[in-house]
Design a protein around this motif. Sequence first.
Motif, PDB file in Angstrom:
ATOM      1  N   ILE A  81       0.339  -1.242   0.026  1.00  0.00           N
ATOM      2  CA  ILE A  81       0.195   0.196   0.533  1.00  0.00           C
ATOM      3  C   ILE A  81       0.842   1.109  -0.368  1.00  0.00           C
ATOM      4  O   ILE A  81       0.568   2.235  -0.868  1.00  0.00           O
ATOM      5  CB  ILE A  81      -1.132  -0.204   1.049  1.00  0.00           C
ATOM      6  N   ARG A  82       2.027   1.094   0.979  1.00  0.00           N
ATOM      7  CA  ARG A  82       2.391   2.427   0.851  1.00  0.00           C
ATOM      8  C   ARG A  82       3.574   2.184  -0.931  1.00  0.00           C
ATOM      9  O   ARG A  82       3.646   3.576  -0.936  1.00  0.00           O
ATOM     10  CB  ARG A  82       3.978   2.128   1.831  1.00  0.00           C
ATOM     11  N   SER A  83       4.244   1.267  -0.966  1.00  0.00           N
ATOM     12  CA  SER A  83       4.373   1.648  -2.631  1.00  0.00           C
ATOM     13  C   SER A  83       3.542   2.152  -3.799  1.00  0.00           C
ATOM     14  O   SER A  83       3.963   3.412  -4.414  1.00  0.00           O
ATOM     15  CB  SER A  83       4.843   0.334  -3.112  1.00  0.00           C
ATOM     16  N   ILE A  84       1.790   2.298  -3.618  1.00  0.00           N
ATOM     17  CA  ILE A  84       1.546   2.611  -4.352  1.00  0.00           C
ATOM     18  C   ILE A  84       0.745   3.827  -3.688  1.00  0.00           C
ATOM     19  O   ILE A  84       0.837   4.804  -4.305  1.00  0.00           O
ATOM     20  CB  ILE A  84      -0.469   1.599  -3.534  1.00  0.00           C
ATOM     21  N   ARG A  85       1.070   4.500  -2.979  1.00  0.00           N
ATOM     22  CA  ARG A  85       0.813   5.567  -1.896  1.00  0.00           C
ATOM     23  C   ARG A  85       1.727   6.773  -3.218  1.00  0.00           C
ATOM     24  O   ARG A  85       1.704   7.836  -2.598  1.00  0.00           O
ATOM     25  CB  ARG A  85       0.062   6.286  -0.693  1.00  0.00           C
ATOM     26  N   THR A  86       3.170   5.568  -2.572  1.00  0.00           N
ATOM     27  CA  THR A  86       4.283   6.900  -3.349  1.00  0.00           C
ATOM     28  C   THR A  86       4.347   7.130  -4.632  1.00  0.00           C
ATOM     29  O   THR A  86       4.418   7.928  -5.375  1.00  0.00           O
ATOM     30  CB  THR A  86       5.723   6.211  -2.373  1.00  0.00           C
ATOM     31  N   ILE A  87       4.199   5.820  -5.677  1.00  0.00           N
ATOM     32  CA  ILE A  87       4.528   5.525  -6.705  1.00  0.00           C
ATOM     33  C   ILE A  87       3.413   6.400  -7.841  1.00  0.00           C
ATOM     34  O   ILE A  87       3.690   6.850  -8.200  1.00  0.00           O
ATOM     35  CB  ILE A  87       4.927   4.438  -7.408  1.00  0.00           C
ATOM     36  N   LEU A  88       2.181   6.382  -6.750  1.00  0.00           N
ATOM     37  CA  LEU A  88       0.886   6.615  -7.310  1.00  0.00           C
ATOM     38  C   LEU A  88       0.026   7.278  -6.463  1.00  0.00           C
ATOM     39  O   LEU A  88      -1.517   7.393  -5.904  1.00  0.00           O
ATOM     40  CB  LEU A  88      -0.176   5.454  -7.915  1.00  0.00           C
ATOM     41  N   PRO A  89       0.272   8.747  -6.513  1.00  0.00           N
ATOM     42  CA  PRO A  89      -0.820   9.611  -5.106  1.00  0.00           C
ATOM     43  C   PRO A  89      -1.626   9.637  -5.859  1.00  0.00           C
ATOM     44  O   PRO A  89      -2.408  10.432  -7.113  1.00  0.00           O
ATOM     45  CB  PRO A  89       0.241  10.644  -5.409  1.00  0.00           C
ATOM     46  N   GLY A  90      -3.231   9.159  -4.838  1.00  0.00           N
ATOM     47  CA  GLY A  90      -3.759   9.659  -5.082  1.00  0.00           C
ATOM     48  C   GLY A  90      -4.735   8.420  -6.256  1.00  0.00           C
ATOM     49  O   GLY A  90      -6.384   8.218  -6.305  1.00  0.00           O
ATOM     50  N   CYS A  91      -4.209   7.434  -6.089  1.00  0.00           N
ATOM     51  CA  CYS A  91      -4.940   6.272  -6.365  1.00  0.00           C
ATOM     52  C   CYS A  91      -5.978   5.412  -5.988  1.00  0.00           C
ATOM     53  O   CYS A  91      -5.565   5.241  -4.568  1.00  0.00           O
ATOM     54  CB  CYS A  91      -3.483   5.390  -7.256  1.00  0.00           C
ATOM     55  N   GLY A  92      -6.783   5.006  -6.718  1.00  0.00           N
ATOM     56  CA  GLY A  92      -7.699   4.584  -5.854  1.00  0.00           C
ATOM     57  C   GLY A  92      -7.798   2.749  -4.810  1.00  0.00           C
ATOM     58  O   GLY A  92      -7.160   2.235  -6.184  1.00  0.00           O
ATOM     59  N   ILE A  93      -8.165   2.828  -3.573  1.00  0.00           N
ATOM     60  CA  ILE A  93      -7.584   1.208  -3.368  1.00  0.00           C
ATOM     61  C   ILE A  93      -8.785   0.395  -3.356  1.00  0.00           C
ATOM     62  O   ILE A  93      -9.579   1.161  -2.202  1.00  0.00           O
ATOM     63  CB  ILE A  93      -6.584   1.672  -2.571  1.00  0.00           C
ATOM     64  N   SER A  94      -8.818  -0.460  -3.917  1.00  0.00           N
ATOM     65  CA  SER A  94      -9.800  -1.203  -3.561  1.00  0.00           C
ATOM     66  C   SER A  94     -10.209  -3.399  -2.581  1.00  0.00           C
ATOM     67  O   SER A  94      -8.870  -2.812  -3.508  1.00  0.00           O
ATOM     68  CB  SER A  94     -11.361  -0.792  -4.682  1.00  0.00           C
TER      69      SER A  94
END
Length: 436
Positions: A285-298
């Motif tokens: 989750i941290r990687s997603i938030r860092t590489i893709l700020p604002g990405c929707g996560i379900s």
Amino acid sequence: MIPFYIETYGCQMNVSDSEVVASLLAGSGYVPCSRWEEARILLINTCSIRENAEKRVMNRLDHFARLKKKNPQLRVGVLGCMATRLKEQLLEHPAVDWVVGPDSYRHLPAMMGSPASAPLQTQLSLTETYADITPYRGREQTVTSFVTIMRGCDNLCAYCIVPYVRGRERSRDPQSIQAEVEALQKDGFKEVTLLGQNVNSYRWKAGEETVSFAGLLERIALAVPNLRIRFTTSHPKDMQDDVLHVMANHHNICKQIHLPVQSGSNAVLAKMNRKYTRETYLDRIRSIRTILPGCGISTDLIAGFCAETEEDHRLTLELMKEVRFDQAFMFQYSQRPNTLAARHYPDDVPEEEKTRRLSEIIALQNRLSLESNRADVGKTMEVLVEGTSKRSEEDLFGRTDTGKVCVFPKGTNRVGDLVHVRITSCTAATLKGDIV
Ligand code: SAH
Ligand code: SF4
Ligand code: F3S
């Protein structure tokens, strides 16, 4: 020309398979119709994921049996995951003429055409991907579509029936995926979702070269720059940063990731055989938030798996709060015959306890979804118009890049337009706004 109708249950994979079946039949003297009342052949594409899913299908078959009494010409076929699981048992049902599993659809036209052929085909295959079949997509379809990139699953999650009813994992030739996606673009589609039970383990070997999921995603993004691209499902144990970087580099790949966590407790995750921990999940989750700020996560969550304690349940709620999922699909554990869990662990969380835990999970997610949507109020978001709102003829609906449903006044826009919507209000389920 004999009219047929396919009713589809279960996941998008089944929706996609029904289009393959429709294509196979349409090329063999049958004609698809959009209302079951007009059909001579009823096909029902089924799901085994939870007991309830199977019950719904059995109720439909009872209904079809009554229809057959009134109309003896009617024929009924059961397709999909229940066909593999129940086989001959389904033929005993008074409604059922044919039983055909997910890897046997090529046999359907011959089976239906000849009373002498065996009514049951449920063999699973190591190679079938239907790569050469162009799915039949009905005219009432909208501008979004699904393309299956792999079939089956090799992850034996303890609760899950999919590997037993869908067979071994196999990837589809990237060339055929690209050709299908390009054809969709030509046909006026505006969005495509690439489908697999665990897309991160997509792998295609061509000579020296191996195509990974990140490689496939990049190739598709470049091939159809005017098409929005989504994909599902990512598995937390296999989702690496390479996919996130490809997403960051291509504007047409939607910033949305479905990353099922199932539970927030390491003890439960180990028992589920998910092969990741709470900590490694949070790292993803941290990687997603860092590489893709604002990405929707379900995500997907299961309440009341075998031996789940109150403390395990609390850890799930804590994890949900920590991640702050934008959306979630939430289920209570349903034991499936012959799965690892059914063979090794008693289904020992009482029904009312499962229901209570699930309702706590749902209540929390409603709050998180509402907070996530509220944070979008005031923003301007890109939305693909998918259709007219169910609530009002005056409104259109579509999805944001991040995968949220958005409703807004029609104006002069039409289905298929990519519009910019300024979000003015929301509920937990929907964003509302005005086109700018
Ligand atoms: N391949 C996907 C999910 C496929 S099934 C993945 O790995 O995530 C979709 C969801 O159904 C699962 O994520 C899980 O949350 C739920 N599910 C599967 N089997 C279930 C069962 N026996 N009881 C309750 N929920 C189940
Ligand atoms: Fe089922 Fe697990 Fe495969 Fe998903 S990854 S389909 S949950 S076995
Ligand atoms: Fe899909 Fe249900 Fe089969 S979720 S793979 S249709 S068991």
